[in-house]
Design a protein around this motif. Structure first.
Motif, PDB file in Angstrom:
ATOM      1  N   UNK A 115       0.809  -1.207   0.000  1.00 12.21           N
ATOM      2  CA  UNK A 115       0.000   0.000   0.000  1.00 12.21           C
ATOM      3  C   UNK A 115       0.847   1.263   0.000  1.00 12.21           C
ATOM      4  N   UNK A 116       0.318   2.303  -0.586  1.00 15.59           N
ATOM      5  CA  UNK A 116       1.013   3.581  -0.576  1.00 15.59           C
ATOM      6  C   UNK A 116       0.863   4.262   0.785  1.00 15.59           C
ATOM      7  N   UNK A 117       1.598   5.347   0.973  1.00 11.80           N
ATOM      8  CA  UNK A 117       1.680   5.988   2.290  1.00 11.80           C
ATOM      9  C   UNK A 117       0.306   6.340   2.837  1.00 11.80           C
ATOM     10  N   UNK A 118      -0.564   6.890   2.009  1.00 10.39           N
ATOM     11  CA  UNK A 118      -1.887   7.295   2.490  1.00 10.39           C
ATOM     12  C   UNK A 118      -2.672   6.098   3.018  1.00 10.39           C
ATOM     13  N   UNK A 119      -2.596   4.979   2.302  1.00 10.24           N
ATOM     14  CA  UNK A 119      -3.294   3.772   2.757  1.00 10.24           C
ATOM     15  C   UNK A 119      -2.763   3.322   4.101  1.00 10.24           C
ATOM     16  N   UNK A 120      -1.464   3.266   4.239  1.00  8.74           N
ATOM     17  CA  UNK A 120      -0.863   2.809   5.505  1.00  8.74           C
ATOM     18  C   UNK A 120      -1.238   3.751   6.646  1.00  8.74           C
ATOM     19  N   UNK A 121      -1.193   5.048   6.362  1.00  9.20           N
ATOM     20  CA  UNK A 121      -1.477   6.023   7.423  1.00  9.20           C
ATOM     21  C   UNK A 121      -2.961   6.075   7.778  1.00  9.20           C
ATOM     22  N   UNK A 122      -3.809   5.927   6.803  1.00  8.56           N
ATOM     23  CA  UNK A 122      -5.242   6.152   7.009  1.00  8.56           C
ATOM     24  C   UNK A 122      -5.976   4.918   7.533  1.00  8.56           C
ATOM     25  N   UNK A 123      -5.484   3.730   7.182  1.00  5.98           N
ATOM     26  CA  UNK A 123      -6.293   2.549   7.453  1.00  5.98           C
ATOM     27  C   UNK A 123      -5.675   1.509   8.387  1.00  5.98           C
ATOM     28  N   UNK A 124      -4.362   1.371   8.399  1.00  6.49           N
ATOM     29  CA  UNK A 124      -3.801   0.182   9.036  1.00  6.49           C
ATOM     30  C   UNK A 124      -4.008   0.145  10.551  1.00  6.49           C
ATOM     31  N   UNK A 125      -3.802   1.241  11.246  1.00  6.80           N
ATOM     32  CA  UNK A 125      -4.027   1.227  12.697  1.00  6.80           C
ATOM     33  C   UNK A 125      -5.484   0.929  13.023  1.00  6.80           C
ATOM     34  N   UNK A 126      -6.372   1.438  12.224  1.00  6.77           N
ATOM     35  CA  UNK A 126      -7.803   1.222  12.481  1.00  6.77           C
ATOM     36  C   UNK A 126      -8.221  -0.206  12.152  1.00  6.77           C
ATOM     37  N   UNK A 238      -4.374   2.434  -5.467  1.00 10.98           N
ATOM     38  CA  UNK A 238      -3.839   1.308  -6.212  1.00 10.98           C
ATOM     39  C   UNK A 238      -2.871   0.560  -5.300  1.00 10.98           C
ATOM     40  N   UNK A 239      -3.011  -0.766  -5.208  1.00 12.66           N
ATOM     41  CA  UNK A 239      -2.154  -1.573  -4.346  1.00 12.66           C
ATOM     42  C   UNK A 239      -1.045  -2.177  -5.191  1.00 12.66           C
ATOM     43  N   UNK A 240       0.172  -1.848  -4.846  1.00 11.34           N
ATOM     44  CA  UNK A 240       1.304  -2.318  -5.627  1.00 11.34           C
ATOM     45  C   UNK A 240       1.388  -1.608  -6.966  1.00 11.34           C
ATOM     46  N   UNK A 241       2.042  -2.251  -7.908  1.00  7.94           N
ATOM     47  CA  UNK A 241       2.227  -1.652  -9.223  1.00  7.94           C
ATOM     48  C   UNK A 241       1.085  -2.037 -10.160  1.00  7.94           C
ATOM     49  N   UNK A 242       0.799  -1.151 -11.075  1.00  2.00           N
ATOM     50  CA  UNK A 242      -0.218  -1.419 -12.086  1.00  2.00           C
ATOM     51  C   UNK A 242       0.154  -2.670 -12.878  1.00  2.00           C
ATOM     52  N   UNK A 243      -0.816  -3.572 -13.026  1.00  2.66           N
ATOM     53  CA  UNK A 243      -0.589  -4.792 -13.789  1.00  2.66           C
ATOM     54  C   UNK A 243       0.085  -5.917 -13.023  1.00  2.66           C
ATOM     55  N   UNK A 244       0.343  -5.718 -11.717  1.00  4.15           N
ATOM     56  CA  UNK A 244       1.064  -6.725 -10.934  1.00  4.15           C
ATOM     57  C   UNK A 244       0.163  -7.421  -9.918  1.00  4.15           C
ATOM     58  N   UNK A 245      -1.121  -7.434 -10.180  1.00  2.00           N
ATOM     59  CA  UNK A 245      -2.058  -7.965  -9.190  1.00  2.00           C
ATOM     60  C   UNK A 245      -1.813  -9.430  -8.868  1.00  2.00           C
ATOM     61  N   UNK A 246      -1.519 -10.243  -9.874  1.00  2.00           N
ATOM     62  CA  UNK A 246      -1.452 -11.679  -9.632  1.00  2.00           C
ATOM     63  C   UNK A 246      -0.253 -12.066  -8.776  1.00  2.00           C
ATOM     64  N   UNK A 247       0.818 -11.306  -8.855  1.00  2.00           N
ATOM     65  CA  UNK A 247       1.967 -11.586  -7.988  1.00  2.00           C
ATOM     66  C   UNK A 247       1.602 -11.320  -6.529  1.00  2.00           C
ATOM     67  N   UNK A 248       0.885 -10.212  -6.286  1.00  2.00           N
ATOM     68  CA  UNK A 248       0.460  -9.884  -4.921  1.00  2.00           C
ATOM     69  C   UNK A 248      -0.574 -10.891  -4.439  1.00  2.00           C
ATOM     70  N   UNK A 249      -1.515 -11.233  -5.320  1.00  2.00           N
ATOM     71  CA  UNK A 249      -2.540 -12.214  -4.954  1.00  2.00           C
ATOM     72  C   UNK A 249      -1.924 -13.559  -4.614  1.00  2.00           C
ATOM     73  N   UNK A 250      -0.853 -13.926  -5.319  1.00  2.00           N
ATOM     74  CA  UNK A 250      -0.186 -15.187  -5.038  1.00  2.00           C
ATOM     75  C   UNK A 250       0.402 -15.231  -3.642  1.00  2.00           C
TER      76      UNK A 250
END
Length: 395
Positions: A115-126, A238-250
């Motif tokens: 996740x990008x900085x905003x995602x980590x800051x906004x959601x992870x603690x909650x 966007x989570x990770x890099x564009x077009x790299x979903x299957x690597x993250x899903x794996x």
């Protein structure tokens, strides 16, 4: 892990003393706190939510909350190999992970890493605190769940950097109560291209997001169909890099399947314990059930299934915990554990007779979980084929 005959079903060397103590505390919490409330939790609604809040507060008071979640976001930072040792005890009830705060582990690890900085800051603690709930939407009604390359949900990049997402997903666990959903969407190319897929984190209060219907699995709720109708998603979601979903899903799938296998072991142990208790306490005109050879056969075959499966699952867990490739081990474990849970719960129902079909034991739910496990999260056939191909092409 729950019941009176548990020691008979285990048969593997245990971890160190500290880990054993923690595992026993988790097992006791599930057995004494969660299991008695299962019917209320299963029913959902106001009463179910209140019961879950009470369990979570108690888990926090007892120092058992969010054991495997990162300390930097408010979890206890228990190392993954140690957590995998106790996941079987935690998963003896389907509600155990949620009550103990480990349910968002896959989402938290994914968002922390990708996740990008905003995602980590906004959601992870909650998420770690239990204030937000997340789910994961990959499967679509009109595409084989085993072939993500056929994904048709589309995300279009707008001139301001945001994304517009449209499509439909189904068999999305916990979608009705989720605040965030990770959506697999096509950002480039067309089916069956695999390189054009990306993951986006979608707040469920976004205009255009809709829960379509619940999809009962063999009569039980918890799975949902959702629709996204031109939902606007911030560009930095966007989570990770564009077009790299299957690597993250794996990455996510290997750990997720291993955790499910461990939980199925815990649930099979519970069914086994109930079967042994029934055999020892139920008598008829010919004496206790435990003296009947066919009942003894059910006990033997179930014990064999549990003890044969447990090493496979823990081998997969050990490789995952060590950061090693575990495709073969996870495939073997997933098929074996799903079959084993169905077999053991079915035998326990048989020994209980009509009582095993009714609402007074958890056996119908355990059997339903075992049967569904052979399809959900990849059907047996997918894992059998995948493992065989890997073995056959090995040097």
């Amino acid at each position: 892990m729950v019941g009176s005959a548990g020691s008979a079903g285990r048969g593997r060397p245990g971890p160190g003393p500290d880990a054993v103590e923690l595992t026993e505390r988790v097992a006791d919490f599930v057995r004494s706190r969660v299991v008695p409330l299962e019917s209320v939790l299963d029913s959902g609604g106001t009463a179910g939510r209140a019961a879950m809040r009470s369990l979570r507060a108690r888990a926090m008071d007892e120092g058992l909350w969010a054991l495997p979640l990162p300390a930097e976001f408010g979890g206890q930072g228990l190392a993954l190999p140690r957590y995998l040792q106790l996941a079987e005890a935690e998963g003896a009830s389907d509600h155990g992970p949620a009550a103990l705060g480990s349910a968002p582990l896959l989402d938290v690890l994914m968002l922390r890493r990708h996740g990008r900085t905003r995602i980590r800051d906004q959601y992870l603690e909650r998420l770690v605190a239990g204030e937000l709930r997340a789910c994961y939407a990959m499967t679509e009604p009109d595409a084989p769940g085993t072939d993500p390359s056929m994904t048709s949900t589309r995300a279009v990049r707008e001139s301001d950097g945001s994304w517009t997402v449209s499509g439909r997903k189904w068999f999305t666990s916990r979608a009705a109560d989720a605040d965030l959903v990770t959506v697999l969407a096509r950002t480039d190319a067309a089916p069956p291209d695999r390189a054009g897929l990306s993951l986006l984190l979608v707040p469920t209060d976004s205009p255009g997001f809709r829960v379509v219907r619940e999809l009962p699995v063999l009569g039980a709720g918890g799975q949902w169909e959702i629709a996204l109708d031109h939902v606007t998603v911030p560009g930095d979601h966007l989570i990770g890099e564009r077009g790299r979903a299957l690597a993250i899903a794996g990455e996510r799938l290997q750990l997720g399947r291993t955790l499910r296998c461990l939980r199925w072991l815990g649930q099979a142990q519970r069914a086994f314990d109930l079967m042994c208790e029934r055999a020892n306490t139920r008598s008829g005109s010919r004496g206790p059930l435990s003296g009947h050879q066919l009942v003894q056969q059910h006990v033997f075959e179930s014990l064999l299934a549990v003890r044969s499966t447990r090493p496979l699952v823990h081998e997969a867990a050990a490789r995952i915990g060590a950061g090693l490739d575990a495709h073969i081990e996870v495939g073997l474990a997933k098929v074996a554990a799903a079959r084993m849970l169905q077999q053991v719960s079915d035998a326990a129902i048989q020994v209980h007779g009509a009582a095993g079909l009714g609402p007074d034991t958890p056996l119908p739910a355990l059997f339903r979980t075992g049967r569904a496990a052979r399809i959900l999260d990849g059907p047996d056939e997918l894992h059998i084929t995948s493992v065989a191909r890997r073995v056959l092409r090995s040097p």
